[in-house]
Design an enzyme around this catalytic site. Structure first.
Site, mmCIF file in Angstrom:
data_model
loop_
_atom_site.group_PDB
_atom_site.id
_atom_site.type_symbol
_atom_site.label_atom_id
_atom_site.label_comp_id
_atom_site.label_asym_id
_atom_site.label_seq_id
_atom_site.Cartn_x
_atom_site.Cartn_y
_atom_site.Cartn_z
ATOM 1 N N HIS A 109 0.744 -1.395 -0.011
ATOM 2 C CA HIS A 109 -0.012 -0.077 0.066
ATOM 3 C C HIS A 109 0.813 1.289 0.059
ATOM 4 O O HIS A 109 2.056 1.321 0.216
ATOM 5 C CB HIS A 109 -1.149 -0.134 1.250
ATOM 6 C CG HIS A 109 -0.250 0.432 2.532
ATOM 7 N ND1 HIS A 109 0.005 1.632 2.828
ATOM 8 C CD2 HIS A 109 0.429 -0.184 3.616
ATOM 9 C CE1 HIS A 109 0.620 1.979 3.843
ATOM 10 N NE2 HIS A 109 0.703 0.631 4.444
ATOM 11 N N CYS A 110 0.302 2.490 -0.451
ATOM 12 C CA CYS A 110 0.939 3.758 -0.175
ATOM 13 C C CYS A 110 -0.175 4.575 0.383
ATOM 14 O O CYS A 110 -1.154 4.032 1.310
ATOM 15 C CB CYS A 110 1.508 4.211 -1.311
ATOM 16 S SG CYS A 110 0.344 4.293 -2.696
ATOM 17 N N GLU A 111 -0.161 5.989 0.063
ATOM 18 C CA GLU A 111 -1.162 6.743 0.889
ATOM 19 C C GLU A 111 -2.570 6.443 0.241
ATOM 20 O O GLU A 111 -3.250 6.271 1.096
ATOM 21 C CB GLU A 111 -0.835 8.050 0.348
ATOM 22 C CG GLU A 111 -1.662 9.035 1.232
ATOM 23 C CD GLU A 111 -1.386 10.615 1.054
ATOM 24 O OE1 GLU A 111 -2.026 11.416 1.668
ATOM 25 O OE2 GLU A 111 -0.251 10.907 0.345
ATOM 26 N N SER B 139 -2.922 4.083 -2.298
ATOM 27 C CA SER B 139 -2.762 2.674 -3.150
ATOM 28 C C SER B 139 -3.133 2.953 -4.669
ATOM 29 O O SER B 139 -3.645 2.140 -5.291
ATOM 30 C CB SER B 139 -3.553 1.551 -2.583
ATOM 31 O OG SER B 139 -3.086 1.188 -1.403
ATOM 32 N N TYR C 228 -3.189 3.803 2.975
ATOM 33 C CA TYR C 228 -3.064 4.234 4.523
ATOM 34 C C TYR C 228 -4.109 5.209 4.867
ATOM 35 O O TYR C 228 -4.576 5.043 6.204
ATOM 36 C CB TYR C 228 -1.647 4.663 4.750
ATOM 37 C CG TYR C 228 -1.465 5.086 6.059
ATOM 38 C CD1 TYR C 228 -1.363 4.036 7.170
ATOM 39 C CD2 TYR C 228 -1.371 6.373 6.725
ATOM 40 C CE1 TYR C 228 -1.183 4.217 8.476
ATOM 41 C CE2 TYR C 228 -1.223 6.521 8.126
ATOM 42 C CZ TYR C 228 -1.271 5.530 9.018
ATOM 43 O OH TYR C 228 -0.954 5.541 10.318
#
Length: 236
Positions: free
Chosen positions: A143-145, A147, A183
């Site tokens: 994941h990222c901020e 996704s 996230y």
């Protein structure tokens, strides 16, 4: 630490590769080596090449609600370090560049080779370690901020590296997932499962200088990057 966790999640590929039909390749319910269906419920989203799971599913996974069906799992946070340090999912490791992913996999493979060499004197009557016989799954969630870019990119990059070092369709990490909403959505839904319990946006004003530095490095890496050669052409 990341290399150790990847080594723990690495499949030993004891079974020889088996032929794969086009029907199996087209079946999006199957994991990357086409041996079985995905364990976690996959959500429908805009990432056709990725298998997205909800924040609720990840929370259930962390809380152990999948029981013995999951032997081990790892959450890979692809955000920049200042974002990760401002708050991340409990137990997540921070990998945000292709080089880091490649380095971690190299270190994990080297550790597995050393462990395997120590077993050369084992007799046929000796029992195998429990994890080699376990039917439980080993999962990796990216994941990222949101996704939407960094998480999907590194998830796909890991799969490409894995394809390069194995005989198709075998994989060391056949079951990869992407956290839907990233996230930001997870923190809003389950702040108690974040450590520390905070959320720093990638474009937060006080970190603008750090962001610009990471973006410049990223552009430099992209100019220098060479394409990865694959053993087989496949979207999965």
């Amino acid at each position: 630490m990341a290399a150790v966790r990847f080594r723990q999640l690495m499949s030993q590929l004891q079974a020889p590769p088996t032929p794969v039909t086009q029907v199996a390749v087209a079946d999006l319910t199957l994991i990357g080596d086409f041996s079985k269906q995905h364990l976690l419920p996959v959500e429908s989203a805009g990432h056709q090449e990725h298998h997205c799971i909800s924040a609720q599913t990840v929370a259930s996974l962390i809380r152990g609600q999948f029981g013995s069906a999951v032997e081990d799992f790892l959450i890979v946070d692809c955000r920049y370090p200042y974002e990760y340090q401002g708050g991340h999912i409990k137990g997540a490791v921070n990998l945000y560049t292709e080089h880091q992913v490649q380095q971690v996999l190299h270190q994990a493979s080297a550790q597995v080779s050393v462990s395997t060499s120590r077993l050369c004197g084992r007799s046929a009557s000796d029992s195998l370690p429990e994890d080699e016989e376990s039917p439980s799954r080993k999962l990796i969630i990216f994941h990222c901020e949101f996704s939407s870019e960094r998480g999907p990119h590194l998830c796909q990059y890991l799969r490409r590296l894995d394809r390069c070092v194995n005989v198709y369709p075998s994989l060391h990490y056949p079951e990869l997932y992407l956290l839907l909403g990233g996230y930001k959505h997870f923190h809003a839904s389950y702040p108690d499962l974040c450590d520390p319990c905070g959320y720093v946006s990638m474009r937060q004003r006080e970190y603008r200088e750090q962001l610009n530095s990471f973006l410049r490095r990223r552009q430099t890496r992209q100019r220098r990057r060479r394409p990865i050669r694959r053993h087989h052409r496949t979207k999965r």
